[in-house]
Design a protein around this motif. Structure first.
Motif, short mmCIF file in Angstrom:
data_model
loop_
_atom_site.label_atom_id
_atom_site.label_comp_id
_atom_site.label_asym_id
_atom_site.label_seq_id
_atom_site.Cartn_x
_atom_site.Cartn_y
_atom_site.Cartn_z
N PHE A 13 39.00 32.13 37.43
CA PHE A 13 39.29 31.86 38.83
C PHE A 13 38.31 32.69 39.67
N THR A 19 42.60 34.33 46.12
CA THR A 19 42.57 34.39 44.65
C THR A 19 42.51 35.82 44.15
N ASN A 55 39.64 36.63 36.40
CA ASN A 55 39.64 36.50 37.84
C ASN A 55 38.48 37.33 38.39
#
Length: 221
Positions: A13, A19, A55
């Motif tokens: 991500f 996010t 991430n």
């Protein structure tokens, strides 16, 4: 058509603060938002199909900021699936570049396109999440509440809508899965208070992150 996550796949991500969610302060590096919810729900549903979740989002990033770190943070990691959510910081007064010019949707799309092209060539599956704006009267910037009027909110929406259309075009161009987050939040806000999903119109509440996670998981198999 859905994306198939095979055992051993790497899913990344990336994007901005929506996010990021303080990922650097979390033990697993996923933060506290929708990426964590997705990883947890996937592990619950598919204990026989372990996936590596990454991430690399940074709070405050625009598309141009992603470009500056794209090689080291994204391309070098060679993810099997990349999920991108960017655009909130390219909206409204945030669209001013260092010379004070508004960044138009055409430039937003061209810069975004340059990010995606090498990934498609490498065979990476893409999930593009629309940037979104809920009809909230207050926003939070730099940790402080800022009230915005109807006119300014309309200006933000007028600036954001062409950039949402740009993300949709890019999804079609590259065969990416599109998460229509702006439309989904509009539906949710029509049946309950928009503040239930986002306190400032941009950053999701826990319920908003759950809604993003549920919609994301519908795109994979």
């Amino acid at each position: 058509m859905t994306i198939t996550l095979r055992p051993g796949s790497t899913v990344m991500f990336t994007g901005d603060s929506i996010t990021d969610c303080r990922r650097r302060e979390s033990e697993d590096g996923l933060g506290s938002g929708y990426p964590l919810r997705i990883a947890g729900e996937w592990a619950h549903r598919h204990p026989d199909r372990p996936v590596t979740w990454l991430n690399t989002a940074n709070a405050g990033d625009k598309v141009t900021d992603l470009q500056a770190r794209w090689r080291t943070d994204v391309l070098d990691a060679r993810p099997d699936v990349l999920s991108v959510l960017v655009g909130a910081n390219d909206m409204g007064r945030h669209t001013l570049d260092p010379k004070g010019h508004v960044i138009p949707a055409e430039r937003f799309e061209a810069d975004y396109d340059r990010l995606l092209a090498p990934l498609v060539e490498a065979g990476t599956e893409l999930i593009l999440i629309e940037p979104f704006l809920l009809p909230i009267h207050g926003v939070v910037e730099a940790g402080a509440a800022v009230l915005i009027g109807e006119k300014e909110r309309e200006q933000w929406r007028a600036d954001l809508d062409p950039k949402i259309q740009a993300v949709r075009r890019l999804a079609r161009r590259y065969g990416a899965r599109l998460l229509a987050a702006d439309g989904r939040f509009a539906e949710l806000a029509a049946s309950s208070a928009p503040e239930h999903w986002s306190a400032d119109g941009v950053h999701p509440t826990p319920a908003g992150h759950a809604a993003l996670a549920a919609a994301w998981l519908r795109l994979v198999a």
